[in-house]
Design an enzyme around this catalytic site. Structure first.
Site, PDB file in Angstrom:
ATOM      1  N   THR A 169       0.831  -1.099   0.019  1.00 39.23           N
ATOM      2  CA  THR A 169      -0.022   0.051  -0.099  1.00 39.23           C
ATOM      3  C   THR A 169       0.857   1.319   0.065  1.00 39.23           C
ATOM      4  O   THR A 169       1.784   1.360   0.990  1.00 39.23           O
ATOM      5  CB  THR A 169      -0.889   0.037   1.284  1.00 39.23           C
ATOM      6  OG1 THR A 169      -1.774  -1.001   1.132  1.00 39.23           O
ATOM      7  CG2 THR A 169      -1.818   0.989   1.315  1.00 39.23           C
ATOM      8  N   ARG A 274     -37.931   4.185   0.614  1.00 39.77           N
ATOM      9  CA  ARG A 274     -38.455   3.355  -0.492  1.00 39.77           C
ATOM     10  C   ARG A 274     -39.569   2.612  -0.245  1.00 39.77           C
ATOM     11  O   ARG A 274     -39.734   2.131   0.725  1.00 39.77           O
ATOM     12  CB  ARG A 274     -37.160   2.328  -0.760  1.00 39.77           C
ATOM     13  CG  ARG A 274     -37.551   1.112  -1.853  1.00 39.77           C
ATOM     14  CD  ARG A 274     -37.535   1.928  -3.165  1.00 39.77           C
ATOM     15  NE  ARG A 274     -37.511   1.126  -4.274  1.00 39.77           N
ATOM     16  CZ  ARG A 274     -37.738   1.686  -5.577  1.00 39.77           C
ATOM     17  NH1 ARG A 274     -37.685   2.675  -5.751  1.00 39.77           N
ATOM     18  NH2 ARG A 274     -37.915   0.596  -6.528  1.00 39.77           N
ATOM     19  N   GLN A 342     -28.429  -5.373  -0.704  1.00 43.98           N
ATOM     20  CA  GLN A 342     -29.662  -6.101  -0.975  1.00 43.98           C
ATOM     21  C   GLN A 342     -30.852  -5.268  -0.592  1.00 43.98           C
ATOM     22  O   GLN A 342     -31.860  -5.066  -1.390  1.00 43.98           O
ATOM     23  CB  GLN A 342     -29.825  -7.156   0.011  1.00 43.98           C
ATOM     24  CG  GLN A 342     -30.779  -8.473  -0.327  1.00 43.98           C
ATOM     25  CD  GLN A 342     -30.464  -9.074  -1.541  1.00 43.98           C
ATOM     26  OE1 GLN A 342     -29.572  -8.870  -2.144  1.00 43.98           O
ATOM     27  NE2 GLN A 342     -31.665  -9.564  -2.128  1.00 43.98           N
ATOM     28  N   GLU A 369      -3.290  -8.255   6.163  1.00 45.11           N
ATOM     29  CA  GLU A 369      -2.714  -8.081   7.665  1.00 45.11           C
ATOM     30  C   GLU A 369      -3.309  -9.434   8.541  1.00 45.11           C
ATOM     31  O   GLU A 369      -3.470  -9.374   9.631  1.00 45.11           O
ATOM     32  CB  GLU A 369      -2.850  -6.908   8.365  1.00 45.11           C
ATOM     33  CG  GLU A 369      -2.279  -5.619   7.736  1.00 45.11           C
ATOM     34  CD  GLU A 369      -2.768  -4.345   8.167  1.00 45.11           C
ATOM     35  OE1 GLU A 369      -3.007  -4.346   9.502  1.00 45.11           O
ATOM     36  OE2 GLU A 369      -2.375  -3.330   7.485  1.00 45.11           O
ATOM     37  N   THR A 371      -5.036 -13.164   6.741  1.00 47.00           N
ATOM     38  CA  THR A 371      -6.116 -13.593   6.269  1.00 47.00           C
ATOM     39  C   THR A 371      -7.303 -14.242   7.536  1.00 47.00           C
ATOM     40  O   THR A 371      -6.474 -14.531   8.414  1.00 47.00           O
ATOM     41  CB  THR A 371      -5.982 -14.567   5.163  1.00 47.00           C
ATOM     42  OG1 THR A 371      -5.486 -15.879   5.916  1.00 47.00           O
ATOM     43  CG2 THR A 371      -5.304 -14.277   4.070  1.00 47.00           C
ATOM     44  N   SER A 372      -8.467 -14.410   7.189  1.00 44.49           N
ATOM     45  CA  SER A 372      -9.239 -14.869   8.120  1.00 44.49           C
ATOM     46  C   SER A 372      -8.778 -16.332   8.505  1.00 44.49           C
ATOM     47  O   SER A 372      -8.774 -16.823   9.561  1.00 44.49           O
ATOM     48  CB  SER A 372     -10.866 -14.975   7.748  1.00 44.49           C
ATOM     49  OG  SER A 372     -11.483 -13.752   7.743  1.00 44.49           O
ATOM     50  N   GLU A 373      -8.329 -17.108   7.555  1.00 45.36           N
ATOM     51  CA  GLU A 373      -7.798 -18.316   7.901  1.00 45.36           C
ATOM     52  C   GLU A 373      -6.624 -18.382   8.772  1.00 45.36           C
ATOM     53  O   GLU A 373      -6.558 -19.088   9.675  1.00 45.36           O
ATOM     54  CB  GLU A 373      -7.280 -18.988   6.292  1.00 45.36           C
ATOM     55  CG  GLU A 373      -8.553 -19.464   5.539  1.00 45.36           C
ATOM     56  CD  GLU A 373      -9.167 -18.384   4.769  1.00 45.36           C
ATOM     57  OE1 GLU A 373      -8.422 -17.289   4.770  1.00 45.36           O
ATOM     58  OE2 GLU A 373     -10.236 -18.418   4.131  1.00 45.36           O
TER      59      GLU A 373
HETATM   60  C1  FAD Z   1      -5.261  -3.907  -0.969  1.00 46.68           C
HETATM   61  C2  FAD Z   1      -4.141  -4.625  -0.311  1.00 46.68           C
HETATM   62  C3  FAD Z   1      -3.296  -4.043   0.227  1.00 46.68           C
HETATM   63  C4  FAD Z   1      -2.243  -4.649   0.901  1.00 46.68           C
HETATM   64  N1  FAD Z   1      -1.204  -3.870   1.493  1.00 46.68           N
HETATM   65  C5  FAD Z   1       0.213  -4.498   2.004  1.00 46.68           C
HETATM   66  C6  FAD Z   1       1.109  -3.753   2.551  1.00 46.68           C
HETATM   67  O1  FAD Z   1       0.921  -2.457   2.747  1.00 46.68           O
HETATM   68  N2  FAD Z   1       1.983  -4.358   2.951  1.00 46.68           N
HETATM   69  C7  FAD Z   1       2.336  -5.703   2.988  1.00 46.68           C
HETATM   70  O2  FAD Z   1       3.436  -6.268   3.307  1.00 46.68           O
HETATM   71  N3  FAD Z   1       1.471  -6.502   2.377  1.00 46.68           N
HETATM   72  C8  FAD Z   1       0.232  -6.042   1.714  1.00 46.68           C
HETATM   73  N4  FAD Z   1      -0.667  -6.447   1.325  1.00 46.68           N
HETATM   74  C9  FAD Z   1      -0.640  -8.168   0.955  1.00 46.68           C
HETATM   75  C10 FAD Z   1      -1.666  -8.799   2.052  1.00 46.68           C
HETATM   76  O3  FAD Z   1      -0.974  -8.697   3.376  1.00 46.68           O
HETATM   77  C11 FAD Z   1      -1.430 -10.300   1.804  1.00 46.68           C
HETATM   78  O4  FAD Z   1      -2.198 -10.404   0.615  1.00 46.68           O
HETATM   79  C12 FAD Z   1      -1.975 -11.277   2.507  1.00 46.68           C
HETATM   80  O5  FAD Z   1      -1.068 -11.281   3.757  1.00 46.68           O
HETATM   81  C13 FAD Z   1      -2.112 -12.649   1.846  1.00 46.68           C
HETATM   82  O6  FAD Z   1      -1.123 -13.031   1.258  1.00 46.68           O
HETATM   83  P1  FAD Z   1      -1.130 -13.735  -0.110  1.00 46.68           P
HETATM   84  O7  FAD Z   1      -2.020 -12.809  -0.911  1.00 46.68           O
HETATM   85  O8  FAD Z   1       0.187 -14.161  -0.426  1.00 46.68           O
HETATM   86  O9  FAD Z   1      -2.105 -15.041   0.102  1.00 46.68           O
HETATM   87  P2  FAD Z   1      -1.535 -16.541   0.250  1.00 46.68           P
HETATM   88  O10 FAD Z   1      -0.571 -16.286   1.666  1.00 46.68           O
HETATM   89  O11 FAD Z   1      -0.953 -17.129  -0.659  1.00 46.68           O
HETATM   90  O12 FAD Z   1      -2.929 -17.217   0.792  1.00 46.68           O
HETATM   91  C14 FAD Z   1      -3.799 -17.626  -0.201  1.00 46.68           C
HETATM   92  C15 FAD Z   1      -4.828 -18.326   0.574  1.00 46.68           C
HETATM   93  O13 FAD Z   1      -4.378 -19.505   1.284  1.00 46.68           O
HETATM   94  C16 FAD Z   1      -4.802 -19.357   2.708  1.00 46.68           C
HETATM   95  N5  FAD Z   1      -3.730 -19.783   3.675  1.00 46.68           N
HETATM   96  C17 FAD Z   1      -2.404 -19.670   3.282  1.00 46.68           C
HETATM   97  N6  FAD Z   1      -1.830 -20.362   4.337  1.00 46.68           N
HETATM   98  C18 FAD Z   1      -2.932 -20.940   5.108  1.00 46.68           C
HETATM   99  C19 FAD Z   1      -2.866 -21.885   6.150  1.00 46.68           C
HETATM  100  N7  FAD Z   1      -1.726 -22.402   6.981  1.00 46.68           N
HETATM  101  N8  FAD Z   1      -3.907 -22.332   6.740  1.00 46.68           N
HETATM  102  C20 FAD Z   1      -5.185 -22.162   5.945  1.00 46.68           C
HETATM  103  N9  FAD Z   1      -5.073 -21.357   4.885  1.00 46.68           N
HETATM  104  C21 FAD Z   1      -4.035 -20.861   4.526  1.00 46.68           C
HETATM  105  C22 FAD Z   1      -4.962 -17.992   2.791  1.00 46.68           C
HETATM  106  O14 FAD Z   1      -5.816 -17.715   3.955  1.00 46.68           O
HETATM  107  C23 FAD Z   1      -5.546 -17.653   1.438  1.00 46.68           C
HETATM  108  O15 FAD Z   1      -7.207 -17.638   1.493  1.00 46.68           O
HETATM  109  C24 FAD Z   1      -1.926  -5.872   0.696  1.00 46.68           C
HETATM  110  C25 FAD Z   1      -2.991  -6.645   0.083  1.00 46.68           C
HETATM  111  C26 FAD Z   1      -4.119  -6.151  -0.503  1.00 46.68           C
HETATM  112  C27 FAD Z   1      -5.003  -6.856  -1.234  1.00 46.68           C
END
Ligand code: FAD
Length: 387
Positions: A169, A274, A342, A369, A371-373
Site C-alpha cells: 500500500t 423506498r 440487498q 494483515e 487472512t481470516s484463515e
Molecule cells: C489492498 C491490499 C493492500 C495490501 N497492503 C499491504 C502492505 O501495505 N504491505 C504488505 O506487506 N502487504 C500488503 N498486502 C498483502 C496482504 O497482506 C497479503 O495479500 C495477505 O497477507 C495474504 O497473502 P497472499 O496474498 O500471498 O495470500 P496467500 O498467503 O498465498 O494465501 C492464499 C490463500 O491461502 C490461505 N492460506 C495460506 N496459508 C494457510 C494456512 N496455513 N492455513 C489455511 N489457509 C491458508 C489464505 O488464507 C488465503 O485464503 C496488501 C494486500 C491487499 C489486497
C-alpha cells in the site's frame, strides 16, 4: 452527528473523565463528515490519493503516540474511535492512517532513540507530515512471511538489499518504507527512505476497492541501506512484524466497524424512503431482520475492537484479541455491506448511490494483515497453548 452515541457510551465506560475526549472526537467527527465524506466517492471513482493536509492539522495520526515524539499521548480507544469515523467517511483515508500507525508503533517499540527522534518526530511520521508504508509481502509469500526471499547482506557499515515486494500500500507516496529482508541472522526490518538508489516502485495494480490508495510492487536491486537504519536488532524482524500486525489488526477492525456503520446508516434511511406494495420497505419484517442483525453485529464488533484497544493501553499482550477483533469485524463488515446492497435492491448494484463502495472496501479486510484463515489458526493456537 458523526460521533455516535454507541462510541460515546464506550468512551464513557472506559474513562471517568471522558468529556475531554468527547469534545475532541466530536470535532474529528465533524471534520470527517464535512471535509472527508464529500470527496470519498470521487476518491474511489477516480482513484485519487486522499489529501492528508487537513487530517494532519486535526492531529488524528498523532493520537496514541508519546508527546516527546510530537504525539498527543492519548489512549488507544480514542484513536480507534477517530479511525472508525474516518473509515465511515472514507476507507482510503483511514487505511493510510492505519498503516502509518502500525509503522510508527514499530519504530516506537523497537527503534533506538535516534531512530525514534529522527523518523517519528523530525521526519513527521507521528503527525502524518511524512507518510509511511510497510513492505513485507512478496510474490512468493504473503501469509507465510517467514519464507520471504528478499535478502540483506552486510558489507562494512551498509546493508545491501536485493529482492522484490508486491501488494504494498502506497509505497509511491510514502517518505519512509519499512522493508523486511533476511540477513544471515534471520528476518530483519529496515527503514528505507524514498528515493534511495536501487529502490524502485513498479506498476500500480488496479483493484476492487480502496482505489484511492496505490498498490504497488517494489524492485530492490543492490539497494544500500546504512546499518543505522536497521530497525532494532538484526534477526528480530519476525517478532517485530508480529507485534506491528497486532496494531494493524486492531486498527483494521476499527475500519471494518466504520465501513459497516456507513452502510448501515444508509440502509436505515433508504428503507424508510423506498416504497413497495404501498409501504415503506422498512415495514417488512425481512428487511427489519437485516437491519437488526446489522446493528447488533456492528456493536459486537465495536465492543471487541475497543476492548482490544483498552488492553493495548494497559500494556497487555493483544495478539489473540487483535486477531479476534479483525476476524470478527472484517467478516461482519462484509455481511453488513452485502445486506446494504440487498436493501437497496438494484440501486445497490449501480455506482450512483455509492453503496457497493463499502462492500468493495470491506472485501480487503479479510485478507490484509492476516487472512481470516490465518487468524483462526492463530487464535486457536494461542488458546490451545494456554490450556
Ligand atoms: C489492498 C491490499 C493492500 C495490501 N497492503 C499491504 C502492505 O501495505 N504491505 C504488505 O506487506 N502487504 C500488503 N498486502 C498483502 C496482504 O497482506 C497479503 O495479500 C495477505 O497477507 C495474504 O497473502 P497472499 O496474498 O500471498 O495470500 P496467500 O498467503 O498465498 O494465501 C492464499 C490463500 O491461502 C490461505 N492460506 C495460506 N496459508 C494457510 C494456512 N496455513 N492455513 C489455511 N489457509 C491458508 C489464505 O488464507 C488465503 O485464503 C496488501 C494486500 C491487499 C489486497
Amino acid at each position: 452527528m458523526f460521533y455516535i452515541k454507541e462510541q460515546r457510551n464506550i468512551i464513557g465506560m472506559l474513562f471517568p473523565d471522558a468529556d475531554k475526549y468527547n469534545q475532541m472526537l466530536e470535532s474529528i467527527g465533524n471534520f470527517a463528515e464535512k471535509e472527508i465524506l464529500p470527496d470519498a466517492k470521487k476518491v474511489d471513482h477516480e482513484g485519487i490519493f486522499p489529501d492528508f493536509k487537513e487530517l494532519v492539522k486535526h492531529g488524528v495520526m498523532a493520537i496514541p503516540f508519546p508527546e516527546e515524539y510530537n504525539g498527543s499521548g492519548l489512549p488507544y480507544p480514542v484513536y480507534i474511535a477517530a479511525l472508525e469515523m474516518l473509515a465511515k467517511a472514507c476507507a482510503n483515508t483511514a487505511l493510510q492512517v492505519s498503516v502509518q500507525g502500525m509503522v510508527c508503533e514499530g519504530i516506537r517499540l523497537f527503534g533506538n532513540e535516534r531512530q525514534r527522534k529522527e523518523f517519528l518526530k523530525e521526519r513527521g511520521l507521528v503527525g502524518g507530515r511524512g507518510l509511511a508504508a510497510y513492505a513485507l509481502t512478496e510474490p512468493c509469500c504473503g501469509s507465510d512471511a517467514r519464507s520471504i526471499k528478499t535478502n540483506a547482506r552486510l558489507s562494512g557499515d551498509t546493508y545491501i538489499l536485493n529482492g522484490y515486494k508486491i501488494l504494498i500500500t502506497n509505497p509511491g507516496e510514502a517518505d519512509i518504507i519499512l522493508v523486511f529482508a533476511n540477513t544471515d541472522k534471520g528476518l530483519s526490518s529496515f527503514i528505507v527512505e524514498r528515493g534511495t538508489p536501487g529502490f524502485e516502485i513498479t506498476r500500480n495494480m488496479p483493484k476492487l476497492g480502496l482505489r484511492g490508495l496505490g498498490l504497488s510492487g517494489i524492485r530492490i536491486k543492490d539497494c544500500r541501506i546504512a546499518r543505522e537504519n536497521l530497525l532494532g536488532e538484526d534477526g528480530e524482524g519476525f517478532e517485530y512484524a508480529k507485534q506491528m500486525l497486532n496494531i494493524g489488526r486492531m486498527t483494521l477492525a476499527a475500519l471494518a466497524v466504520g465501513i459497516a456503520q456507513a452502510a448501515y446508516e444508509k440502509s436505515l434511511m433508504y428503507s424508510k424512503e423506498r416504497k413497495a406494495f404501498g409501504n415503506n420497505i422498512s415495514s417488512f419484517q425481512l428487511i427489519q431482520e437485516k437491519l437488526a442483525n446489522m446493528a447488533t453485529e456492528i456493536n459486537a464488533a465495536r465492543l471487541l475492537t475497543y476492548y482490544t484497544a483498552h488492553l493495548k493501553d494497559k500494556g497487555k499482550d493483544i495478539a489473540s484479541e487483535a486477531a479476534q477483533a479483525k476476524l470478527f469485524a472484517s467478516e461482519m463488515a462484509l455481511r453488513v455491506c452485502d445486506d446494504a446492497i440487498q436493501i437497496y435492491g438494484g440501486y445497490g448494484y449501480i455506482d450512483e448511490r455509492d453503496i457497493h463502495r463499502h462492500w468493495r472496501d470491506a472485501r480487503f479486510l479479510t485478507i490484509g494483515e492476516g487472512t481470516s484463515e490465518i487468524l483462526r489458526g492463530l487464535i486457536a493456537h494461542i488458546s490451545l497453548r494456554q490450556t
